[in-house]
Design an enzyme around this catalytic site. Sequence first.
Site, short mmCIF file in Angstrom:
data_model
loop_
_atom_site.label_atom_id
_atom_site.label_comp_id
_atom_site.label_asym_id
_atom_site.label_seq_id
_atom_site.Cartn_x
_atom_site.Cartn_y
_atom_site.Cartn_z
N CYS A 189 0.86 1.46 -10.88
CA CYS A 189 -0.58 1.38 -11.08
C CYS A 189 -1.26 2.74 -10.99
CB CYS A 189 -1.21 0.39 -10.10
SG CYS A 189 -1.18 0.91 -8.38
N HIS A 198 -4.06 -0.81 -4.40
CA HIS A 198 -4.06 -0.86 -5.86
C HIS A 198 -5.03 0.17 -6.42
CE1 HIS A 198 -3.63 -2.51 -9.82
NE2 HIS A 198 -4.90 -2.91 -9.89
#
Length: 338
Positions: A89, A164
């Site tokens: 990510c 994230h």
Amino acid sequence: MSDAGNWCLIESDPGVFTQLIAEMGVSGVQVEEVWDFDNIANLNPVYGLIFLFKYDQNTAADTMELDQSQHSTTTDHVFFAKQVINNACATQAILSILMNRNDIDLGKELVQFREFAQDLPPDMKGLTISNSENIRRVHNSFARSEAFVNEQQPASGQDEDLFHFISYVPIHGALYELDGLNPAPINLGPCTDADWLSKVRPIIEARMATYSSSEIRFNLMAVCKDRTLVLTEQIDAADRKIENAEKKLARAVQTLRSERELLSVFLSDEQEKRERYRSENARRKHNFIPLVNVLLRKLADKDKLAELIDTAGRKANERAARRRELQQQQVQQQGPAR
């Protein structure tokens, strides 16, 4: 989403991200950590923001449901890739910014990559990223034994915080949130290159406010123009201003010097006039006519009188010509200086 496979965890660090971008072939870009939104304008031009936060699947599901109305139905103008593997990510958030900017020198490989993947659907874009040998190699070159970012559930099954990365970037007059875990880009409303940072600020602050006061593990980084290039350009601009100022000053100095020279001529004339007045006044008090007559006869006898008259006339003409020349120069130089 597949297992981590051969994509490693990397650290959330501006130095890591800056070098990662450079090793992918991109020129003139760096990443800076943002500590205070009030000072982010000092980094302009800012191409996009990368936000790291604690990932909660339940909260994320609620947020996605609330944001369904904002998901863009048309994504032809947005390079959006679904995240199909774990641990990628960070790199995907970086690519979400790089791929959506036309004012960045991506380098040959990423330009070819964008041209190949541009028209693919989001899931295929994600697969293309995961299968890119160059992108995976650069990503894995920053592997750390202990990383701050962790998207994997621990093998032991114990609870562990997950983090994230997502991106915020202005694209074609609109502010977008690009999160590879979402089905599509989220259009956050219209913006311009001048105001998008002020519009994204409350959005990020509101997202941080959804967490408890004890949660402080957030990270915001700006993808911006290489500061060495920005500062070099600013120094060059300052040098040009100095050069122009010096030229204007030189013209002004030359004008002042001409004015001074003309004034000096006027002063000399005045001094000569005053001396002449004194001489004339002295002569008025004495009768020099007999002496003058004798002198003129003597000069005439020696053929010197005509020469002296010519010399006096020539000097008078030269002084008059010099005054006219200086006056003309003063008029010409004062024109552009104004």
